[in-house]
Write an enzyme that holds these catalytic residues in place. Structure first.
Site, short mmCIF file in Angstrom:
data_model
loop_
_atom_site.label_atom_id
_atom_site.label_comp_id
_atom_site.label_asym_id
_atom_site.label_seq_id
_atom_site.Cartn_x
_atom_site.Cartn_y
_atom_site.Cartn_z
CG HIS A 138 -4.17 2.08 -2.51
ND1 HIS A 138 -4.30 2.59 -1.25
CD2 HIS A 138 -5.41 2.10 -3.06
CE1 HIS A 138 -5.58 2.91 -1.02
NE2 HIS A 138 -6.27 2.63 -2.11
CG ASP A 164 -2.32 0.58 0.79
OD1 ASP A 164 -2.32 1.73 0.32
OD2 ASP A 164 -3.35 -0.10 0.91
CD GLU A 198 -9.96 3.70 -1.42
OE1 GLU A 198 -10.83 4.10 -0.66
OE2 GLU A 198 -8.86 3.24 -1.00
C1 ACM Z 1 -11.05 -0.58 -0.01
O1 ACM Z 1 -11.57 -0.59 1.11
N1 ACM Z 1 -10.43 0.50 -0.45
C2 ACM Z 1 -11.10 -1.74 -0.88
#
Ligand code: ACM
Length: 547
Positions: free
Chosen positions: A283, A208, A346
């Site tokens: 990410h 991440d 995201e």
């Molecule tokens: C997530 O909770 N961004 C998959």
């Protein structure tokens, strides 16, 4: 005449044994709610009068030369020892006339690959299954049935006939080790906890913005640089009441490939498949901090020290695809999982929008916009993953701009992504925030709870979840592989805090993914949970106390 194969012979012997065991007691239908606190509730259970008495002399019998069943016997023995203090003898000799627990596989296709049958009478207990997976789950159920006598010399088990098998093939639990690193001992503990809930998928979120946690031999900077951040923001950085503060403490860590292999084996012994997640295209800040050429701006950035989503996103140069393929090659070589998770959630597209080079690439590729570029990106990854004989799974944003042809979708922003994917003929795993996000508070009285990301997700709400959306037709519903809980760790730094967020809500997920929908009963579940919580105490696991 066709000769009998060994397998069909063992099936006949097993059927004979099951019948013999059945004839020794007269089962009566009894409400399953009168039984000890088994979680998840078995599909079919009948109880007879009387008890099997387990003593230190009870023998666990497994077939000679079958190492896999021997391991299950060892596992059962450890559980029994935990409950009773008895170290039983495991033997591959003939079944004695009395005081035995016998583990056998044979042809029992009606229980599926994960189902099992338990039959007990006063003389002994027989756990049988088509596959070892089922025996493992039978052993756990048996352990849950044991009650230690007050004299401490023996334990008793009601006489039962149980036929059990799970409703869903994907019963998942996720852990984010990117935001906070947890060492291998804790990962094993986490695997133990989920295994005893008959969970069969551990979704390991390994990369991440705030940390890259898996050793990749070809790219050592991913862990030399990407696994470490200088410090960590304190509290909720978006609360806005006070100036943002950092703890000034370096945080990080990573798993070597040897450690990962050890954990994969540990999970496999507990019939858990680990699905590794390597996040892309967003990410990606820890990776870009390690190798700035992977990013869109050329900036030399540091591993992110605060929460929220970073705008740093992979570029779409051929060299970046090569990097990702190299990473996935090492990941695939390590993890035997049929699924490889590529994240996909995201991904803030601002840097793609702001880059002349990427805008030109969008045109050159004949794509409409950044959403289609993300779809192009994921499709390329899918082609690569498929070429290695594996399947791609990603968060529901991978639907945007067009789903990759064979992708499986993990529906987290509600259920709509799951519905849409199933309607397009794709498999889905349901994990909507409102039912499955265990980083949410368990009480409205948040002052009395450890810090959480926000939200409110009490045990009852998790239990009430039905993974198959009512909007789906029977055919579409077949694409729902199951459901999963997620433990994101922005606000969870300590192992015991992970356990507190996980338990007992995991028990609810376990039941809703295993037990037939019609058998779910929240009041009965709560009653059985009292015994489950006693087991948590016995195992030394932290949990949120029942209300
Ligand atoms: C997530 O909770 N961004 C998959």
């Amino acid at each position: 005449m066709k000769s009998l194969s060994l397998k069909s012979l063992s099936g006949i012997i097993l059927t004979f044994l099951i019948i013999m065991m059945s004839n020794c007691s007269s089962p009566k239908n009894q409400s399953v709610t009168d039984l000890p606190g088994i979680i998840p509730l078995p599909v079919n259970m009948q109880v007879s009068d009387g008890q099997f008495i387990l003593t230190p002399e009870t023998k666990i019998i497994c077939p000679a030369g079958n190492d896999e069943i021997r391991k299950i016997a060892d596992y059962l023995n450890q559980l029994v020892k935990k409950s009773t203090g008895f170290q039983l003898i495991i033997s591959d000799s003939e079944k004695p006339g009395k005081n035995f627990i016998s583990l056998q596989t044979g042809s029992l296709p009606e229980t599926g690959t994960e189902g099992y049958i338990i039959k007990s009478n006063r003389k002994g207990i027989l756990i049988s299954a088509d596959q070892p997976n089922g025996l493992f789950y039978g052993a756990i159920t048996l352990w849950q049935l044991l009650k230690v006598n007050s004299n401490g010399n023996s334990a008793v088990m009601p006489l039962v006939q149980i036929t059990d098998m799970p409703r869903f093939q994907w019963r998942g639990a996720h852990l984010d080790v990117g935001r906070h690193f947890f060492d291998t001992d804790f990962i094993k503990k986490y695997i133990d906890i989920i295994a005893l809930h008959k969970i069969n998928v551990f979704h390991w979120h390994l990369t991440d913005d705030q940390g890259w946690r898996i050793e990749i031999k070809k790219y050592p900077l991913l862990t030399e640089v990407g696994a470490w951040r200088d410090e960590t923001v304190i509290g909720h950085p978006w609360a806005g009441k006070e100036p943002i503060k950092y703890d000034g403490i370096k945080h990080g860590g990573f798993y070597t490939q040897d450690e990962i292999k050890e954990i994969i084996d540990y999970a496999a012994d507990r019939y858990i498949t680990i699905v590794p997640e390597i996040e892309m295209p967003g990410h990606a800040m820890a990776a870009i901090a390690s190798y700035p050429e992977l990013g869109c701006t050329g900036e030399k950035v540091k591993v992110r020290t605060t929460w929220g989503i970073s705008p740093y996103i992979y570029n779409v140069d051929e060299s970046t695809f090569r990097f990702l393929e190299d990473v996935l090659t090492e990941v695939i070589d390590l993890f035997p999982s049929g699924y490889i998770h590529i994240g996909g959630d995201e991904a803030i597209k601002d840097q793609w929008k702001g880059s002349k080079k990427i805008q030109q690439q969008i045109k050159d590729l004949g794509l409409k916009d950044e959403r289609e570029l993300q779809s192009y990106f994921i499709k390329r990854m899918e082609e690569f993953i498929n070429s290695k004989g594996r399947k791609l799974i990603g968060w529901d944003e991978i639907l945007e701009g067009g789903l990759a042809p064979n992708a499986t979708v993990m529906s987290w922003r509600g259920v709509q992504g799951g519905i849409e994917a199933a309607r397009q003929g794709h498999d889905v795993v349901m994990t909507p925030t409102t039912y499955c996000y265990l980083d949410y508070y368990q009480s409205k009285n948040t002052d009395k709870e450890p810090l959480a990301i926000g939200g409110y997700l009490p045990l009852d709400t998790v239990y009430s979840y039905e993974p198959v959306p009512s909007e789906l037709s029977a055919d579409e519903a077949k694409h729902v592989l199951g459901a999963q809980v997620n433990v994101w760790t922005e606000f969870i730094a300590a192992p015991e805090h992970v356990e507190y967020m996980l338990l007992p809500r995991l028990a609810a997920l376990a039941e809703l993914t295993w037990t037939p929908k019609e058998m779910k009963d929240p009041d009965d579940f709560k009653k059985r949970l009292e015994a489950q919580v006693e087991r948590y105490k016995m195992m030394g696991w932290n949990y949120r106390p029942l209300e």
